[in-house]
Write an enzyme that holds these catalytic residues in place. Sequence first.
Site, short mmCIF file in Angstrom:
data_model
loop_
_atom_site.label_atom_id
_atom_site.label_comp_id
_atom_site.label_asym_id
_atom_site.label_seq_id
_atom_site.Cartn_x
_atom_site.Cartn_y
_atom_site.Cartn_z
N ASP A 82 0.85 -1.19 0.00
CA ASP A 82 0.00 0.00 0.00
C ASP A 82 0.89 1.25 0.00
O ASP A 82 1.87 1.32 0.75
CB ASP A 82 -0.88 -0.06 1.27
CG ASP A 82 -1.91 1.03 1.34
OD1 ASP A 82 -2.35 1.52 0.28
OD2 ASP A 82 -2.31 1.39 2.48
N HIS A 83 0.55 2.22 -0.84
CA HIS A 83 1.30 3.49 -0.92
C HIS A 83 2.81 3.31 -1.05
O HIS A 83 3.58 3.81 -0.22
CB HIS A 83 0.99 4.39 0.28
CG HIS A 83 -0.38 4.99 0.23
ND1 HIS A 83 -0.72 6.03 -0.59
CD2 HIS A 83 -1.51 4.66 0.90
CE1 HIS A 83 -2.00 6.33 -0.44
NE2 HIS A 83 -2.50 5.50 0.46
N GLU A 134 -2.41 5.97 -8.25
CA GLU A 134 -3.34 6.96 -7.71
C GLU A 134 -3.29 8.25 -8.51
O GLU A 134 -2.22 8.71 -8.89
CB GLU A 134 -3.01 7.24 -6.24
CG GLU A 134 -3.91 8.29 -5.59
CD GLU A 134 -3.72 8.38 -4.07
OE1 GLU A 134 -3.57 7.34 -3.42
OE2 GLU A 134 -3.71 9.51 -3.57
N HIS A 182 -7.99 10.32 4.31
CA HIS A 182 -7.26 9.36 5.13
C HIS A 182 -7.48 9.69 6.61
O HIS A 182 -7.55 10.86 6.97
CB HIS A 182 -5.76 9.42 4.83
CG HIS A 182 -5.35 8.70 3.58
ND1 HIS A 182 -4.60 9.27 2.60
CD2 HIS A 182 -5.59 7.43 3.17
CE1 HIS A 182 -4.38 8.39 1.63
NE2 HIS A 182 -4.98 7.26 1.95
N GLY A 183 -7.55 8.67 7.44
CA GLY A 183 -7.69 8.90 8.88
C GLY A 183 -9.14 8.90 9.31
O GLY A 183 -10.03 8.48 8.58
N HIS A 210 -9.62 5.05 -1.20
CA HIS A 210 -8.74 5.19 -0.03
C HIS A 210 -9.51 6.02 0.98
O HIS A 210 -10.46 6.70 0.65
CB HIS A 210 -7.43 5.88 -0.43
CG HIS A 210 -6.46 4.96 -1.09
ND1 HIS A 210 -5.24 4.64 -0.56
CD2 HIS A 210 -6.56 4.24 -2.24
CE1 HIS A 210 -4.63 3.79 -1.37
NE2 HIS A 210 -5.40 3.54 -2.39
N GLY A 212 -11.23 4.77 3.49
CA GLY A 212 -12.52 4.08 3.64
C GLY A 212 -12.91 3.81 5.08
O GLY A 212 -13.70 2.92 5.35
N ASN A 232 -10.04 0.51 0.88
CA ASN A 232 -8.98 0.49 1.88
C ASN A 232 -9.58 0.92 3.22
O ASN A 232 -10.10 2.03 3.35
CB ASN A 232 -7.88 1.48 1.49
CG ASN A 232 -6.96 0.94 0.42
OD1 ASN A 232 -7.34 0.03 -0.32
ND2 ASN A 232 -5.78 1.48 0.33
#
Length: 285
Positions: A82-83, A134, A182-183, A210, A212, A232
Site C-alpha cells: 500500500d502506498h 493513484e 485518510h484517517g 482510499h 474508507g 482500503n
Amino acid sequence: MTLVNLATVLSKAKEGKYAVGAFNATDLNTARGIVEAAEQEKSPIILQFAESHSKYISLEQAANMYLDLATRACVPICVHLDHGENFNTIIRAIKLGFTSVMVDASLKPFEENIQNTKEIVKIAQSLGISVEAELGVMNAEDGSGSLDYNTMDDTYTSVQEAKEFVQKTKIDALAIAFGTVHGLYKKEPNLNYERIKAIQNCTDMPLVMHGGSGLSNEEYQQSVANGITKINYYSTMSFEVTNGLRNYLNSNSDAFLFDVDAKTIELVKNNIAEKIQIFGSSNKA
Ligand SMILES: [Zn+2]
C-alpha cells in the site's frame, strides 16, 4: 486458490458489483484476525502492508508473515504493498513475493506520475504482479478537524486525466479522489458519486477508495454501486480494536499476554467480518 494477484480479485468484483476489502496490518495478530474474518465470510481479501508503517513492522517481516498466512488460507488473498512511494521499496516488495503493488506518485506532476507508474507496470506485470496507481489528491485528517470537505472538489480526480492515465500506464486498478480522506473523519464527509461513475464509464477500470474508514453503510454501498471495487479500510478498525482491548484489560486484571493476543485476533476478526458483509464480498471466494 489462496495467493492471488489484485487483477484477479478485482475483475471478479467488478463483474459481480461488489468491493473487496483491503486491510492493513502492522503485526501478526492483526493479520491473523483479518484472514480469519475472510475465511469465516468465505470472502476474497487484500492483505496490505503500507510503506509508511515500516517503523512498526519491516517490509521483510510483513512479507514472511502475510505470504505464509495467504498461502495457507482457504480463500483467495492478495498480498499488496500500500502506498509504495519509493522505487526501491516497490522492487523489494516484488522480489519478496507480493502479488500486487501500489505506486503512489500522486503528488508528482501528471506526466511524472505516468512515467513512474509505467516503469513499475513494465516490471511488475511481466511477473504476473498487479499495479495500483493513484490520481488526484487524497486529503488526510491531521486530527485538528481543519479540513473542509465541501471545498475539496478541485483536488478530485479529473475524468479526462483518468482516461489518459489508464490508457498510457495500463495499470490494473486506479485509486481516485472523490471526497474521502485518510484517517478518522472529524465532520460529515461529502462524497461525489457522479465522479466515480463518470471515471468508471470513461476508463472501465477497477476503482479504489482510499480513506474508507468511518463511512456509513449507505456511503460504502453507494460507492460500490457507482464503481468502487477495492476499499482500503484501516483507521476505524485500529481505533475500535484498541478501545475493545482497553475495556477487556480494565475488566480482566489477571490477563496474560497470550490472552491479549487472542482477544486482539477476536476483536479484529469481528470488526473486519462486519465490513466484508457491507462491502458485499461474503461468499464470493
Ligand atoms: Zn491510502
